[in-house]
Scaffold this motif. Sequence first.
Motif, PDB file in Angstrom:
ATOM      1  N   THR A 101      26.283   8.646  -6.352  1.00  0.00           N
ATOM      2  CA  THR A 101      26.095   9.284  -7.653  1.00  0.00           C
ATOM      3  C   THR A 101      24.873  10.161  -7.482  1.00  0.00           C
ATOM      4  N   ASP A 102      25.070  11.319  -6.869  1.00  0.00           N
ATOM      5  CA  ASP A 102      23.990  12.208  -6.467  1.00  0.00           C
ATOM      6  C   ASP A 102      22.949  12.347  -7.578  1.00  0.00           C
ATOM      7  N   PRO A 103      21.655  12.087  -7.329  1.00  0.00           N
ATOM      8  CA  PRO A 103      21.014  11.887  -6.020  1.00  0.00           C
ATOM      9  C   PRO A 103      20.732  10.424  -5.673  1.00  0.00           C
ATOM     10  N   PHE A 104      21.631   9.514  -6.050  1.00  0.00           N
ATOM     11  CA  PHE A 104      21.494   8.110  -5.660  1.00  0.00           C
ATOM     12  C   PHE A 104      22.667   7.712  -4.775  1.00  0.00           C
ATOM     13  N   TYR A 105      22.362   6.903  -3.755  1.00  0.00           N
ATOM     14  CA  TYR A 105      23.356   6.541  -2.755  1.00  0.00           C
ATOM     15  C   TYR A 105      23.159   5.081  -2.369  1.00  0.00           C
ATOM     16  N   SER A 106      24.256   4.407  -2.028  1.00  0.00           N
ATOM     17  CA  SER A 106      24.142   3.031  -1.568  1.00  0.00           C
ATOM     18  C   SER A 106      25.264   2.724  -0.580  1.00  0.00           C
ATOM     19  N   ALA A 107      25.031   1.693   0.221  1.00  0.00           N
ATOM     20  CA  ALA A 107      26.038   1.236   1.170  1.00  0.00           C
ATOM     21  C   ALA A 107      25.821  -0.247   1.416  1.00  0.00           C
ATOM     22  N   ILE A 108      26.909  -0.954   1.707  1.00  0.00           N
ATOM     23  CA  ILE A 108      26.844  -2.367   2.037  1.00  0.00           C
ATOM     24  C   ILE A 108      27.265  -2.545   3.491  1.00  0.00           C
ATOM     25  N   PHE A 109      26.408  -3.212   4.266  1.00  0.00           N
ATOM     26  CA  PHE A 109      26.673  -3.459   5.685  1.00  0.00           C
ATOM     27  C   PHE A 109      26.894  -4.947   5.911  1.00  0.00           C
ATOM     28  N   HIS A 110      27.860  -5.270   6.752  1.00  0.00           N
ATOM     29  CA  HIS A 110      28.098  -6.656   7.134  1.00  0.00           C
ATOM     30  C   HIS A 110      27.658  -6.890   8.573  1.00  0.00           C
ATOM     31  N   TYR A 111      26.906  -7.975   8.775  1.00  0.00           N
ATOM     32  CA  TYR A 111      26.448  -8.387  10.092  1.00  0.00           C
ATOM     33  C   TYR A 111      26.962  -9.797  10.383  1.00  0.00           C
ATOM     34  N   THR A 112      27.153 -10.098  11.629  1.00  0.00           N
ATOM     35  CA  THR A 112      27.397 -11.479  12.026  1.00  0.00           C
ATOM     36  C   THR A 112      26.067 -12.125  12.373  1.00  0.00           C
ATOM     37  N   ASN A 113      25.394 -11.612  13.363  1.00  0.00           N
ATOM     38  CA  ASN A 113      23.999 -11.916  13.643  1.00  0.00           C
ATOM     39  C   ASN A 113      23.470 -10.730  14.434  1.00  0.00           C
ATOM     40  N   PRO A 114      22.168 -10.509  14.439  1.00  0.00           N
ATOM     41  CA  PRO A 114      21.628  -9.315  15.084  1.00  0.00           C
ATOM     42  C   PRO A 114      22.091  -9.173  16.524  1.00  0.00           C
ATOM     43  N   SER A 115      22.383  -7.949  16.920  1.00  0.00           N
ATOM     44  CA  SER A 115      22.869  -7.681  18.264  1.00  0.00           C
ATOM     45  C   SER A 115      21.726  -7.733  19.270  1.00  0.00           C
ATOM     46  N   LYS A 116      22.062  -7.667  20.542  1.00  0.00           N
ATOM     47  CA  LYS A 116      21.090  -7.878  21.611  1.00  0.00           C
ATOM     48  C   LYS A 116      19.981  -6.836  21.629  1.00  0.00           C
ATOM     49  N   ASP A 117      20.209  -5.650  20.998  1.00  0.00           N
ATOM     50  CA  ASP A 117      19.175  -4.611  21.002  1.00  0.00           C
ATOM     51  C   ASP A 117      18.248  -4.739  19.809  1.00  0.00           C
ATOM     52  N   ALA A 118      18.489  -5.708  18.939  1.00  0.00           N
ATOM     53  CA  ALA A 118      17.659  -5.867  17.754  1.00  0.00           C
ATOM     54  C   ALA A 118      16.424  -6.700  18.067  1.00  0.00           C
ATOM     55  N   LEU A 119      15.564  -6.830  17.062  1.00  0.00           N
ATOM     56  CA  LEU A 119      14.337  -7.600  17.241  1.00  0.00           C
ATOM     57  C   LEU A 119      14.613  -9.094  17.216  1.00  0.00           C
ATOM     58  N   VAL A 120      15.680  -9.505  16.547  1.00  0.00           N
ATOM     59  CA  VAL A 120      15.985 -10.911  16.368  1.00  0.00           C
ATOM     60  C   VAL A 120      17.308 -11.214  17.043  1.00  0.00           C
TER      61      VAL A 120
END
Length: 430
Positions: free
Chosen positions: A269-288
């Motif tokens: 709804t310009d100029p507001f934006y949102s998104a929902i992301f699903h993770y299983t658990n952080p991948s090997k390149d992440a901090l956790v």
Amino acid sequence: MSTPVLRVGILGATEVLEHTFFPTLNSLPLFETTIIHAYNDHAVAVRSQQQFSIPYTTTSTDEVLHHPEVDLVLNFFPFESHEKYTIAALEAGKHVMVEAPLSLGIHGLRRIRTASKKASSPHSKSTPKIFVGCVRRYAPSYTDVFKKELASLGRIYYARCRNISGSLAHPAAREEVAINAIARGHGGDENEKVSGNGTKKAAAGLHLDGLGKDMQMHALMADIFSSTDDITPDREAFCRFLGTLGCHDLSLMREALGFPDAVANVSITDPFYSAIFHYTNPSKDALVVHGDGHPFTVMYETGVDAVPRSDAHLTVYGANKTVSLQYEMPVATHTLCKAGCVRVVVEEAGDIVQNGDGPAEGTATGVKRMEYTSLFADAYEKELLALHAYLVDGVEAKTSDGDAMMDLQMLRMIFDHYDRQCGTIRTPLG
């Protein structure tokens, strides 16, 4: 042996950079600014020249790119011009620092990387490199504190990445308003060159006039969506946001949490934006890195309004601890210059009497709260030191063109879902 000094040419200087980035650049003896080119407001270049003792100012991009006393070009042009001027600098044998995103289009990014490889071939006289600016990822509060606290969080249950800022409070948002106005046909052109002594003459070389910007944006949108048929005002507005403020949020989120498994929803709804992301658990390149395989959701919400405040943070929730990285953006105008800061807030439950299996099935006896703060000036300094080490000493930079490809893969996940969503349900996306 003395440390080499990098001679700098600046493309696309703005009022905000004049008050935030340039003082840090000028304070480091590792850099020496030779020439400065302003973006649609040459007064910025003149003021910066006087304040920081810069030998030359110009309205010609060509003069910056081919100046014999420039080793490094800082490309601060809007994102739709990143490809054009980054490639031009590489072809001129110059190192380049360009603000994220390096490109929003996969073909554009490939052309940049091809130009970089060609410029670094054994037949070339120098080996120019690309460094991508993402100052939030260099803030000491993030690198020294947030990473450590996030690594000790345990299982992640939820995360929220938010950046809702008033145009007055957020300098990048304020400049984006001006840039969008220019892109719609209110910008000037580059028809004069001003040397260090103020002499003006007709400029030759590359130009960034209104028509050129329109063509660059049109070509970039076609690259992103593989067609010009579906380029709607909402799509362009979304891309402009991701090309300015949004990419910095998502780049930091990607470094901290890794790649998501999927994008569940995109709302505009310009100029507001949102998104929902699903993770299983952080991948090997992440901090956790955890092996529990438990899912969690990340809510990304962002936008710009007229309320003068900055509500920008990445907050990660565990069972007994919450870690939040909060940004108080710097404010810089002719009449106001306020240093921004990056704050880490850690909240931990006290002694817990457990009476169930879930994270909420217990009673905490208290909350421990700790705060750590660093200034944006510190983040700029750390970023510039990493830039110098990368270009001079060959120290690997975490924000290289390879890292930019990973950022683009994250953006592609959003765009791909964006297209699927448009094809199945009626939304503001088109």
